[in-house]
Design a protein around this motif. Structure first.
Motif, short mmCIF file in Angstrom:
data_model
loop_
_atom_site.label_atom_id
_atom_site.label_comp_id
_atom_site.label_asym_id
_atom_site.label_seq_id
_atom_site.Cartn_x
_atom_site.Cartn_y
_atom_site.Cartn_z
N GLN A 1 0.85 -1.19 0.00
CA GLN A 1 0.00 0.00 0.00
C GLN A 1 0.88 1.24 0.00
O GLN A 1 1.66 1.46 0.93
CB GLN A 1 -0.94 0.00 1.20
N ALA A 2 0.74 2.02 -1.06
CA ALA A 2 1.46 3.28 -1.17
C ALA A 2 0.58 4.39 -0.63
O ALA A 2 -0.66 4.26 -0.60
CB ALA A 2 1.83 3.54 -2.62
N PRO A 3 1.16 5.51 -0.22
CA PRO A 3 0.36 6.62 0.32
C PRO A 3 -0.72 7.07 -0.66
O PRO A 3 -0.45 7.28 -1.85
CB PRO A 3 1.40 7.72 0.54
N GLY A 4 -1.93 7.17 -0.18
CA GLY A 4 -3.03 7.63 -1.01
C GLY A 4 -3.60 6.60 -1.96
O GLY A 4 -4.48 6.92 -2.77
N LYS A 5 -3.10 5.37 -1.90
CA LYS A 5 -3.56 4.32 -2.80
C LYS A 5 -4.16 3.17 -2.02
O LYS A 5 -3.90 3.00 -0.84
CB LYS A 5 -2.42 3.84 -3.69
N GLU A 6 -4.94 2.37 -2.72
CA GLU A 6 -5.53 1.19 -2.09
C GLU A 6 -4.48 0.08 -1.95
O GLU A 6 -3.49 0.05 -2.68
CB GLU A 6 -6.70 0.68 -2.93
N ASP B 1 7.66 0.88 -6.74
CA ASP B 1 7.51 -0.22 -5.79
C ASP B 1 7.48 0.27 -4.35
O ASP B 1 7.24 -0.51 -3.42
CB ASP B 1 8.65 -1.23 -5.94
N THR B 2 7.73 1.55 -4.15
CA THR B 2 7.72 2.12 -2.81
C THR B 2 6.34 1.99 -2.17
O THR B 2 5.34 2.41 -2.75
CB THR B 2 8.13 3.60 -2.86
N ALA B 3 6.31 1.38 -0.99
CA ALA B 3 5.04 1.14 -0.30
C ALA B 3 5.33 0.44 1.02
O ALA B 3 6.46 0.01 1.27
CB ALA B 3 4.12 0.25 -1.15
N VAL B 4 4.29 0.33 1.84
CA VAL B 4 4.35 -0.57 2.98
C VAL B 4 3.90 -1.94 2.49
O VAL B 4 2.85 -2.05 1.85
CB VAL B 4 3.44 -0.08 4.12
#
Length: 121
Positions: free
Chosen positions: A39-44, A90-93
Motif C-alpha cells: 500500500q502506497a500513500p493515497g492508494k488502495e 515499488d515504494t510502499a508498505v
C-alpha cells in the motif's frame, strides 16, 4: 496467539534488491496460502504475490512478474518475497497475510504489521 511479522524492508536505490520475510507464530504455514500486499500513500492496498498452501503454486501481479519471487521455508515457518530490479513505483508498505490465494484483502484472515520499502536514489 496467531501472529505474522514482516521484516526486511528498507531504503534501496532503483535497480537494487531486497528480501522480505514473513514469519508466523501460533500456527503452521505449511498448508496455509500466504499473500503479499502493498500500500502506497493515497492508494488502495494491492495484491503483489501469493503462494498456495497445497502445491506451492505461485502467483504474481503483472507489475512485479519477472522481478519478484515468492517462496516458503516450512522448517522456518517463514515466507519470503525476493524483490529484484526495484523501481520507485515499488515504494510502499508491504504486508503479508494468511488466508487464501486471492487478490482482495478481504480474502485473508490474518495480517502482519507491515514493513516499509522505499526505492529512491
Amino acid at each position: 496467539q496467531l501472529q505474522l511479522v514482516e521484516s526486511g524492508g528498507g531504503l534501496v536505490q532503483p535497480g537494487g534488491s531486497l528480501r522480505l520475510s514473513c514469519a508466523a507464530s501460533g500456527f503452521s504455514l505449511d498448508y496455509y496460502p500466504i499473500g503479499w500486499f502493498r500500500q502506497a500513500p493515497g492508494k488502495e492496498r494491492e495484491g503483489v504475490s501469493c503462494i498456495s498452501g497445497s502445491d506451492g503454486s505461485t502467483y504474481y501481479a503483472d507489475s512485479v512478474r519477472g522481478r519478484f519471487t515468492i517462496s516458503r521455508d516450512n522448517a522456518k515457518n517463514t515466507v519470503y518475497l525476493q524483490m529484484n530490479i526495484l523501481k520507485p513505483e515499488d515504494t510502499a508498505v508491504y504486508y503479508c497475510a494468511a488466508g487464501k490465494c486471492g487478490w482482495k484483502p478481504l480474502e485473508y484472515d490474518y495480517w502482519g504489521q507491515g514493513t516499509q520499502v522505499t526505492v529512491s536514489s
